[in-house]
Design a protein around this motif. Structure first.
Motif, short mmCIF file in Angstrom:
data_model
loop_
_atom_site.label_atom_id
_atom_site.label_comp_id
_atom_site.label_asym_id
_atom_site.label_seq_id
_atom_site.Cartn_x
_atom_site.Cartn_y
_atom_site.Cartn_z
N VAL A 1 0.51 -1.11 -0.09
CA VAL A 1 0.26 -0.13 -0.34
C VAL A 1 0.92 1.08 0.21
CG1 VAL A 1 -1.94 -1.01 1.20
CG2 VAL A 1 -0.20 -0.09 2.59
N LEU A 2 0.24 2.10 -0.93
CA LEU A 2 1.10 3.24 -0.69
C LEU A 2 -0.30 4.27 0.58
CD1 LEU A 2 3.39 5.33 -1.65
CD2 LEU A 2 1.23 6.39 -3.52
N GLU A 3 0.81 5.08 1.12
CA GLU A 3 0.17 5.57 1.86
C GLU A 3 0.23 7.36 2.54
OE1 GLU A 3 0.23 3.79 5.72
OE2 GLU A 3 -0.57 5.34 6.92
N LYS A 4 -0.42 8.65 1.89
CA LYS A 4 -0.22 9.85 2.06
C LYS A 4 0.75 10.10 3.25
CE LYS A 4 -2.01 14.46 1.20
NZ LYS A 4 -1.38 14.61 -0.18
N ARG A 5 2.06 10.82 3.47
CA ARG A 5 2.47 10.50 4.99
C ARG A 5 1.59 12.01 5.38
NH1 ARG A 5 7.55 10.60 7.06
NH2 ARG A 5 8.60 9.42 5.25
N LEU A 6 1.44 11.67 6.70
CA LEU A 6 0.30 12.95 7.19
C LEU A 6 1.33 13.46 7.45
CD1 LEU A 6 -2.84 10.23 7.51
CD2 LEU A 6 -2.63 12.25 5.75
N PRO A 7 0.33 14.81 8.44
CA PRO A 7 1.65 15.52 9.53
C PRO A 7 0.47 15.02 10.88
CG PRO A 7 0.04 16.93 8.23
CD PRO A 7 0.07 15.37 7.36
N LEU A 8 1.65 14.40 11.81
CA LEU A 8 1.37 13.80 12.10
C LEU A 8 1.37 14.89 13.52
CD1 LEU A 8 3.15 10.19 12.24
CD2 LEU A 8 0.86 11.17 11.25
N ALA A 9 0.49 14.61 14.99
CA ALA A 9 0.74 15.91 15.77
C ALA A 9 0.96 15.06 17.00
CB ALA A 9 -1.01 16.22 15.99
N LEU A 10 0.66 13.53 16.65
CA LEU A 10 1.21 12.81 18.17
C LEU A 10 0.49 11.49 17.55
CD1 LEU A 10 -1.42 11.85 20.00
CD2 LEU A 10 -1.25 14.24 20.74
N GLU A 11 0.87 9.95 17.84
CA GLU A 11 0.29 8.99 17.90
C GLU A 11 -0.04 8.48 19.11
OE1 GLU A 11 3.06 6.24 15.21
OE2 GLU A 11 4.71 8.08 14.89
N CYS A 12 -0.81 7.04 18.96
CA CYS A 12 -1.61 6.93 19.91
C CYS A 12 -2.05 5.02 20.06
CB CYS A 12 -2.37 7.78 20.91
SG CYS A 12 -4.44 7.89 20.01
N SER A 13 -2.38 4.66 21.17
CA SER A 13 -3.49 2.67 20.43
C SER A 13 -4.11 3.11 21.90
CB SER A 13 -1.88 2.03 20.65
OG SER A 13 -0.80 2.41 21.67
N VAL A 14 -4.64 2.87 21.66
CA VAL A 14 -5.91 1.59 21.73
C VAL A 14 -6.04 0.02 22.12
CG1 VAL A 14 -8.18 2.10 22.97
CG2 VAL A 14 -7.63 3.88 22.32
N ILE A 15 -6.16 -0.91 24.01
CA ILE A 15 -6.27 -2.56 23.55
C ILE A 15 -7.79 -2.31 24.12
CG2 ILE A 15 -5.31 -3.60 25.30
CD1 ILE A 15 -2.44 -2.55 24.83
N VAL A 16 -8.52 -3.10 23.43
CA VAL A 16 -9.48 -3.15 23.66
C VAL A 16 -9.71 -5.07 23.98
CG1 VAL A 16 -11.69 -3.83 22.79
CG2 VAL A 16 -10.52 -1.84 22.22
#
Ligand code: ADP
Ligand code: MG
Length: 391
Positions: free
Chosen positions: A187-202
């Protein structure tokens, strides 16, 4: 099969895990602490989980004899490694309860299917993913819009910790990068301007009941998770709430059973997009081992055994520092030595977890350090001191 135990599987039963890495090791610790027996299947005779498990089958994941032995030994089987062939889980499921299911793992193993799932869930989850194009053949490549540039070309399968990824600025670079993959599906993904990264565990049970942990804020270095922070100053509350809703919808959308981690990007405009999901406990969830009243591995045990799920309560702000093999080498030296554990453990609220890997290599995940405390300022101070001591 006749003679099979029915859920819930109570302590004294045997829980199996496909994969013997550190995630499997921490699953085994949690299962054994509650009184389960464990069985690990991993090709490496010296795997971190295999070495501490009651049973250790070292064989290839698709070895049908070994899968047969595992399904006779274990009353239920989970996975700790997302690249365990989904076919192996499907084979096991003919004989024994398997969670997560092969279908869910197959989606998470393939970025093309994973993104399609995020798009399919977007009405329910409230969020989408980065703009992308699937590149499986030369026609797909020729049809790529320059709107996706600059972008990141990611192989559809087997990528982790930034491996299998190439930044591309132009269509010519994209063509060269895809050649360099050996023309595998990407997959080619557009490079996005990230302010931060986070994750959630369910964690979601056989009955569809789902619980979640407080969302994590993650900092990566060189494509590998470096630091996770979970406390009331780590994430804007609205972002955390949207992440939780989205992760639950993404799990629900595939009838997921087990522990699932969904990674998100928050963009500079404050919007959230789904990045990827892992069908297992996650490196960013290790803080739960010391900062919550139940850990992600405890919930993996419970979802597998069909035991009740309870909503986790975080009782302390937390910072997790990943301990990569680089810390075992003084600057400019190839001589392996021990990091300054005694000094680190003299700091308040430090919890050292090492995975029993004897050989340190740069970039290799050797362990993690959780730091807990009464308040965020104290935890941050201890984390800064620990980071300085580890150099
Ligand atoms: P991996 O399987 O290696 O974790 P990810 O897709 O999560 O792969 O990418 C690794 C890291 O690369 C992310 O955590 C993020 O920092 C960065 N990254 C990935 N995709 C993008 C993107 N579309 N825009 C900006 N940064 C990205
Ligand atoms: Mg990732």
């Amino acid at each position: 099969a006749p003679g099979r135990k029915t859920l819930p599987l109570l302590p004294g039963s045997t829980l199996g895990v496909m994969g013997g890495g550190q995630l499997g090791r921490m699953f085994v610790h949690a299962a054994q602490a509650t009184g389960y027996f464990t069985a690990v299947l991993d090709p490496d005779p010296d795997s971190p989980a295999g070495r501490i498990s009651h049973h250790h089958l070292h064989a290839d994941y698709l070895d049908s004899d070994a899968l047969g032995r595992l399904s006779r030994l274990a009353d239920a089987v989970t996975t700790e490694f997302e690249n365990v062939p989904a076919q192996a889980l499907a084979t096991l499921a003919g004989d024994v309860p398997v969670a997560p299911a092969a279908d869910a793992v197959a989606i998470a193993q393939d970025r093309i299917r994973e993104k399609a799932h995020f798009v399919r869930c977007s009405a329910a989850s409230g969020i989408g993913c980065a703009p992308y194009a699937v590149i499986e053949n030369a026609d797909h490549l020729a049809a790529v819009s320059a709107d996706l540039l600059p972008g990141i070309l990611k192989t559809a399968r087997m990528g982790y910790d930034g491996k299998g990824q190439q930044g591309v600025q132009t269509l010519a670079e994209l063509a060269a990068a895809w050649e360099a993959t050996g023309r595998v599906p990407c997959v080619l993904e557009k490079r996005l301007p990230l302010a931060l990264e986070c994750s959630v565990i369910v964690a979601r049970g056989h009955d569809g009941q789902a619980v979640h942990f407080p969302p994590q804020r993650n900092l990566h270095r060189g494509g590998i998770l470096a630091v996770t922070e979970v406390h009331d100053q780590a994430l804007p509350p609205a972002v955390a709430a949207r992440g939780v809703e989205a992760a639950r919808a993404i799990a629900e959308g595939i009838g997921y059973v087990g522990v699932l981690c969904v990674e998100f990007f928050m963009l500079e405009d404050g919007s959230l997009v789904a990045n990827e999901m892992a069908p297992r406990p996650h490196n960013s969830g290790h803080y739960t081992m010391d900062a919550c009243d139940i850990s992600q591995f405890d919930l993996q045990v419970r979802t597998l055994a069909g035991l009740p799920l309870v909503t986790p309560r975080q009782h302390s702000p937390a910072i997790m520092l990943n301990l990569l093999g680089d810390l075992w080498f003084a600057e400019g030296s190839d001589q392996q030595r021990d990091p300054a554990w005694a000094q680190v453990l003299a700091l308040p609220g430090t919890h050292l977890h090492l995975y029993g890997k004897t050989e340190a290599r740069r970039g290799r995940k050797m362990g993690h350090l959780n730091i807990t405390g009464a308040d965020v300022a104290g935890v941050r101070a201890a984390a800064a001191q620990a980071a300085a001591l580890l150099g």
